[in-house]
Design an enzyme around this catalytic site. Structure first.
Site, short mmCIF file in Angstrom:
data_model
loop_
_atom_site.label_atom_id
_atom_site.label_comp_id
_atom_site.label_asym_id
_atom_site.label_seq_id
_atom_site.Cartn_x
_atom_site.Cartn_y
_atom_site.Cartn_z
N ASP A 139 0.89 -1.15 0.00
CA ASP A 139 0.00 0.00 0.00
C ASP A 139 0.93 1.22 0.00
O ASP A 139 2.14 1.06 0.25
CB ASP A 139 -0.88 -0.04 1.24
CG ASP A 139 -1.74 1.20 1.40
OD1 ASP A 139 -2.28 1.68 0.39
OD2 ASP A 139 -1.86 1.69 2.53
N MET A 140 0.44 2.40 -0.25
CA MET A 140 1.33 3.57 -0.25
C MET A 140 1.13 4.49 0.94
O MET A 140 2.03 4.67 1.76
CB MET A 140 1.16 4.38 -1.54
CG MET A 140 2.16 5.54 -1.64
SD MET A 140 1.94 6.53 -3.14
CE MET A 140 0.50 7.51 -2.71
N ASP A 141 -0.06 5.10 1.05
CA ASP A 141 -0.30 6.08 2.12
C ASP A 141 -0.28 5.38 3.48
O ASP A 141 -1.07 4.46 3.72
CB ASP A 141 -1.65 6.77 1.91
CG ASP A 141 -1.65 7.61 0.64
OD1 ASP A 141 -0.92 8.61 0.61
OD2 ASP A 141 -2.36 7.26 -0.32
N SER A 167 -2.54 1.34 -4.50
CA SER A 167 -2.95 2.47 -3.66
C SER A 167 -4.28 3.05 -4.11
O SER A 167 -4.54 3.17 -5.30
CB SER A 167 -1.88 3.57 -3.72
OG SER A 167 -2.34 4.76 -3.11
N LYS A 206 -10.96 -0.47 -2.33
CA LYS A 206 -10.87 -1.19 -1.06
C LYS A 206 -12.09 -0.81 -0.20
O LYS A 206 -12.49 0.35 -0.24
CB LYS A 206 -9.58 -0.80 -0.33
CG LYS A 206 -8.30 -1.06 -1.12
CD LYS A 206 -7.09 -0.49 -0.37
CE LYS A 206 -5.83 -0.60 -1.21
NZ LYS A 206 -4.64 -0.03 -0.53
N ASP A 211 -1.72 -0.54 6.17
CA ASP A 211 -1.86 0.16 7.46
C ASP A 211 -3.32 0.45 7.80
O ASP A 211 -3.59 1.00 8.86
CB ASP A 211 -1.10 1.49 7.43
CG ASP A 211 -1.79 2.51 6.52
OD1 ASP A 211 -2.13 2.14 5.38
OD2 ASP A 211 -2.00 3.65 6.96
#
Length: 219
Positions: A7-9, A108, A141, A166
């Site tokens: 994931d990115m953020d 993401s 998501k 996260d």
């Protein structure tokens, strides 16, 4: 594990505080006054899905496309101008994956422009073999679409992919895709329920290829 999907953020970049600040500013402009924890429930979701929900909950008449475009421009600008480094441990993990020739991708919910701004800022864009934005799949998501598309682009079966997430919605998406999921408890991402993850860590430094293999063997 034949591939890792990030994931990115909140995983590669500590950007949730930026998202929260921009979103709170927009909420106030729309006359919505919620506490700082209000936006935590949406972490991991796509912006269009978030703002549709907010508009429904507060009975707002909004120009969704205009809000999304203004937010995108503002967030990309903030990412480029704010002194930021990858989350502690990310560079080491990426270097280990490269050294072991294990392909990795990124899935993401953020717009592609924001994804590329982050990866270019950290000079790691070239390292990812597959990048999927939430804009590029039918459902965001917690639906599994984004992770299934990333696995397809990598050419790896979902059962051989491991995800680092996260956010509660992201963990659910990864598990629905049939992937092992590592939950990263990032305090800047708010109160996220990561209980469905296969392994929860407090630091990305805890995540190494050998530890992932050990965990996969235990499941």
């Amino acid at each position: 594990m034949k591939a890792l999907i990030f994931d990115m953020d909140g995983v590669i970049i500590d950007s949730e505080p930026i998202h929260f600040a921009v979103d709170e500013e927009f909420l106030k402009r729309l006359g919505v006054h919620e506490g700082p924890e209000y936006m935590e429930q949406f972490v991991g979701m796509r912006n269009p899905d978030i703002w549709k929900r907010i508009a429904e909950e507060h009975q707002l008449s909004i120009n969704l496309d205009a809000i999304l475009e203004e937010q995108r421009v503002h967030k990309v600008q903030l990412i480029r101008e704010t002194p930021l480094e990858p989350i502690f441990g990310i560079r080491e993990l990426i270097n280990e994956l490269l050294a072991r020739d294990i392909p990795f991708g990124l899935a993401s919910s953020s717009p592609r422009a924001l994804i590329e701004a982050v990866l270019e800022k950290f000079e790691i864009l070239h390292a990812f073999r597959a990048i999927v934005s939430g804009e590029e799949v039918p459902l965001g998501k917690p639906a599994p679409d984004i992770y299934l598309k990333a696995a397809s682009l990598l050419g790896i079966a979902p059962s051989n992919c491991v995800v680092i997430e996260d956010a509660h919605h992201g963990v659910i998406a990864a598990k629905r895709a049939g992937m092992m999921c590592i939950g990263f408890q990032n305090m800047h991402s708010g109160a996220q329920d990561l209980s469905k993850a296969d392994w929860v860590v407090d630091s990305i430094r805890e995540v190494t290829v050998s530890r992932i293999m050990e965990r996969m063997g235990a499941h």
